[in-house]
Motif scaffolding. Structure first.
Motif, short mmCIF file in Angstrom:
data_model
loop_
_atom_site.label_atom_id
_atom_site.label_comp_id
_atom_site.label_asym_id
_atom_site.label_seq_id
_atom_site.Cartn_x
_atom_site.Cartn_y
_atom_site.Cartn_z
N SER A 1 25.94 40.15 47.45
CA SER A 1 24.72 39.57 46.87
C SER A 1 23.49 40.04 47.65
N GLY A 2 23.69 40.70 48.76
CA GLY A 2 22.58 41.27 49.53
C GLY A 2 22.55 42.79 49.38
N GLU A 3 22.16 43.45 50.46
CA GLU A 3 21.95 44.90 50.39
C GLU A 3 23.18 45.70 50.80
N TRP A 4 24.31 45.05 51.01
CA TRP A 4 25.47 45.72 51.59
C TRP A 4 26.31 46.47 50.57
N GLU A 5 26.81 47.63 50.99
CA GLU A 5 27.92 48.27 50.29
C GLU A 5 29.17 47.79 51.06
N VAL A 6 30.24 47.40 50.33
CA VAL A 6 31.38 46.76 50.99
C VAL A 6 32.68 47.50 50.73
N CYS A 7 33.44 47.72 51.82
CA CYS A 7 34.84 48.13 51.70
C CYS A 7 35.67 47.02 52.34
N ALA A 8 36.67 46.53 51.60
CA ALA A 8 37.47 45.40 52.08
C ALA A 8 38.91 45.85 52.27
N THR A 9 39.49 45.57 53.46
CA THR A 9 40.89 45.94 53.65
C THR A 9 41.78 44.71 53.53
N LYS A 10 43.02 44.98 53.14
CA LYS A 10 44.01 43.93 52.94
C LYS A 10 45.38 44.49 53.28
N LEU A 11 46.37 43.62 53.42
CA LEU A 11 47.74 44.09 53.57
C LEU A 11 48.24 44.55 52.20
N PRO A 12 49.20 45.49 52.17
CA PRO A 12 49.62 46.07 50.88
C PRO A 12 50.07 45.03 49.85
N HIS A 13 50.72 43.95 50.29
CA HIS A 13 51.24 42.98 49.31
C HIS A 13 50.16 42.01 48.81
N GLU A 14 48.94 42.08 49.38
CA GLU A 14 47.93 41.06 49.05
C GLU A 14 47.03 41.47 47.88
N ARG A 15 46.41 40.41 47.31
CA ARG A 15 45.41 40.60 46.26
C ARG A 15 44.16 39.88 46.75
N ILE A 16 43.00 40.47 46.56
CA ILE A 16 41.78 39.80 47.03
C ILE A 16 41.28 38.87 45.92
N SER A 17 40.98 37.62 46.28
CA SER A 17 40.49 36.66 45.27
C SER A 17 39.01 36.40 45.49
N ILE A 18 38.25 36.50 44.40
CA ILE A 18 36.81 36.22 44.46
C ILE A 18 36.56 34.93 43.67
N PHE A 19 35.95 33.93 44.31
CA PHE A 19 35.77 32.64 43.64
C PHE A 19 34.34 32.38 43.17
N SER A 20 33.43 33.33 43.42
CA SER A 20 32.01 33.03 43.13
C SER A 20 31.72 33.02 41.64
N GLY A 21 32.60 33.62 40.82
CA GLY A 21 32.32 33.70 39.38
C GLY A 21 31.37 34.84 39.07
N ARG A 22 30.76 35.44 40.11
CA ARG A 22 29.83 36.55 39.91
C ARG A 22 30.59 37.87 39.87
N GLU A 23 30.07 38.87 39.17
CA GLU A 23 30.65 40.23 39.21
C GLU A 23 30.34 40.84 40.57
N VAL A 24 31.34 41.30 41.28
CA VAL A 24 31.04 41.99 42.53
C VAL A 24 31.72 43.35 42.53
N SER A 25 31.04 44.31 43.13
CA SER A 25 31.58 45.66 43.14
C SER A 25 31.81 46.09 44.59
N TYR A 26 33.06 46.44 44.91
CA TYR A 26 33.40 46.83 46.28
C TYR A 26 34.65 47.71 46.22
N SER A 27 34.90 48.44 47.30
CA SER A 27 36.12 49.25 47.35
C SER A 27 37.14 48.56 48.24
N THR A 28 38.42 48.96 48.10
CA THR A 28 39.45 48.34 48.94
C THR A 28 40.30 49.43 49.59
#
Ligand code: A2R
Ligand code: GDD
Length: 320
Positions: free
Chosen positions: A22-49
Motif C-alpha cells: 500500500s506504500g511505495e515498496w516493490e515486494v518479494c515474499a519468500t515461503k517454505l515450498p509447502h506453504e501458501r501466502i494468505s492475504i486478509f486485507s481484501g485489497r488487490e496486492v501485487s508481489y513476487s514469491t
C-alpha cells in the motif's frame, strides 16, 4: 524501494505484504515450498514469491543476488513458545542458525540492505515482571528456549552491526493477534473454540491454560505498520519495542471473547495447556518507537477480537 520478506508463509507475512504494497515498496515474499501466502486485507496486492528455507545459506544468497533488496524483513522462525519446550533443538536451528545464515549470505553477497530482525517481548522474560512497562534499556532475563533464541538473534544482530557495519534494526514484538493466526496461540484458540460453540459445533466448554498471566496484545495490522515505519525511520543498530503499551490478563481476554460470541460457555482448565514457566506480567514501554517513527496503534482489543471471532465463524472448515 525493494523489500524482501523472509518467512511470509506464516501469520504476519500476508499482513506485511499488504502494508508494504500500500506504500511505495516493490515486494518479494519468500515461503517454505509447502506453504501458501494468505492475504486478509481484501485489497488487490501485487508481489513476487520465492521458495526459501533459511537453513540453506546458499539458497538465501541466490535469492539475494537475483532480487537485490533494499530492505529485508526477517519473519521466518519457529514462533511458538509452547512448542519450543517440546522442540528446543529445532527452535534453536531455525531461530539462531537461520539468522546467522541470513547475515552471512548478506555479508558475502556484498549487499548492504537494511535488515529488520523480528524478535519478541519474550526476550525480557522475568525482567518484564515489574510494576512498570518494560523499555529497551532493561537487561533481558529470558525464561524459555524460544525467548533465548530470539535474544541470541538480537545479540548477533548487534554484533554484525558493530563488526561489519551492517544496517540492522531489531524489533521486540509483543503479542499480536488477528484473523488467520493459528490456534496454537491463545487468542486464536479461544476465539475458534467460542465460534464453534456459538455455531453449535461443539459442547459449550472452552478449555484454557494459565489465565492469570498478563500480556500486551496488539492487532497485527498495527504491528506491521510499525515494522514499515521502522524500516524507514528506525535508527540502525537499535532495538525497538512494538506493542500497545497496555497489558491485560488472559482471563479478561477470555471473558471478552465469551461476551462477544454471544454464547453461554463454561470454562475448564486443561493441565496440558500450562507451561513449565510462564512470566506473570509483560507490558511494553513504546516511548522509543513513538518518538522515532510517530507510530500509534489504531485498532482496539475489542475490535480485534470481534474480527477474529468473525474469521473463525466464516472459516469453511467450521461452517461445514
Ligand atoms: O513452521 P512453519 O511451517 O509454520 O513455517 C514458518 C516459517 N519457517 C521457515 N521459513 C524458512 N525457513 C525455515 N527453515 C523455516 N522454519 C519455519 O517462518 C512460518 O511460515 C514462518 C513464521 O511465521 P509464524 O510462525 O506464523 O510467525 P508469525 O506470527 O508470522 O511471526 C513472525 C515473526 C516470527 O519471527 C516470530 O517469532 C515473531 O514475529 O514474533
Ligand atoms: N497458547 C495458549 N493456549 N496460551 C494460553 C492458553 C491456551 O489455552 N491459556 C492461557 N495461555 C497463556 C499462556 O500461558 C501465555 O501466558 C499467554 O496465554 C500467551 O500465550 P500465546 O498466545 O501462546 O503466546 P506467547 O506469549 O507464548 O507467544 C506469542 O507472543 C510472542 C510475543 O510476546 C507468539 O506470537 C510469539 O511468537 C511472540 O514472540
Amino acid at each position: 524501494m525493494k523489500a524482501l520478506i523472509i518467512g511470509a508463509g506464516g501469520f504476519v507475512g500476508g499482513y506485511l505484504i499488504s502494508e508494504l504494497c500500500s506504500g511505495e515498496w516493490e515486494v518479494c515474499a519468500t515461503k517454505l515450498p509447502h506453504e501458501r501466502i494468505s492475504i486478509f486485507s481484501g485489497r488487490e496486492v501485487s508481489y513476487s514469491t520465492a521458495d526459501l528455507d533459511i537453513l540453506d545459506e546458499n539458497a538465501i544468497r541466490e535469492v539475494l543476488n537475483s532480487y537485490k533488496p533494499d530492505c529485508i524483513f526477517h519473519l521466518a522462525a519457529q514462533s511458538s513458545v509452547a512448542l519450543s519446550w517440546k522442540k528446543p533443538a529445532l527452535t534453536a536451528d531455525i531461530n539462531i542458525k537461520g539468522c546467522i545464515n541470513l547475515l552471512e549470505a548478506v555479508r558475502t553477497a556484498e549487499l548492504s540492505p537494511r535488515i529488520l530482525f523480528i524478535g519478541s517481548s519474550e526476550e525480557y522474560g522475568y525482567a518484564a515482571n515489574r510494576p512498570e512497562p518494560v523499555d529497551e534499556t532493561v537487561k533481558p532475563e529470558p525464561a524459555n528456549i524460544y525467548a533465548i533464541t530470539k535474544l541470541t538473534q538480537n545479540m548477533i544482530g548487534e554484533l554484525y552491526c558493530k563488526a561489519y557495519g551492517m544496517d540492522i534494526i531489531s524489533v521486540r514484538a509483543f503479542n499480536h493477534i488477528g484473523p488467520g493466526q493459528l490456534p496454537q496461540f491463545v487468542v486464536a484458540d479461544f476465539c475458534k473454540q467460542a465460534a464453534e460453540i456459538s455455531m453449535g459445533k461443539r459442547e459449550p466448554v472452552i478449555y484454557v491454560g494459565n489465565l492469570s498471566a498478563k500480556r500486551d496484545f496488539t492487532d497485527v495490522r498495527d504491528i506491521v505498520r510499525a515494522y514499515a515505519m521502522l524500516s524507514e525511520k528506525g535508527k540502525s543498530g537499535e532495538t525497538y519495542n512494538v506493542g500497545s503499551g497496555r497489558a491485560v490478563t488472559i482471563q479478561s481476554v477470555l471473558l471478552k471473547i465469551i461476551e462477544l460470541s454471544g454464547a453461554e460457555i463454561r470454562v475448564e482448565t486443561d493441565k496440558e495447556r500450562f507451561r513449565p514457566v510462564d512470566v506473570p506480567f509483560i507490558e511494553a514501554d513504546v516511548t522509543k518507537l513513538k518518538k522515532d517513527t510517530g507510530w500509534e496503534p489504531k485498532i482496539g482489543l475489542t475490535t480485534a477480537l470481534s474480527s477474529i471471532i468473525e474469521y473463525w465463524r466464516s472459516c469453511p472448515e467450521i461452517k461445514k
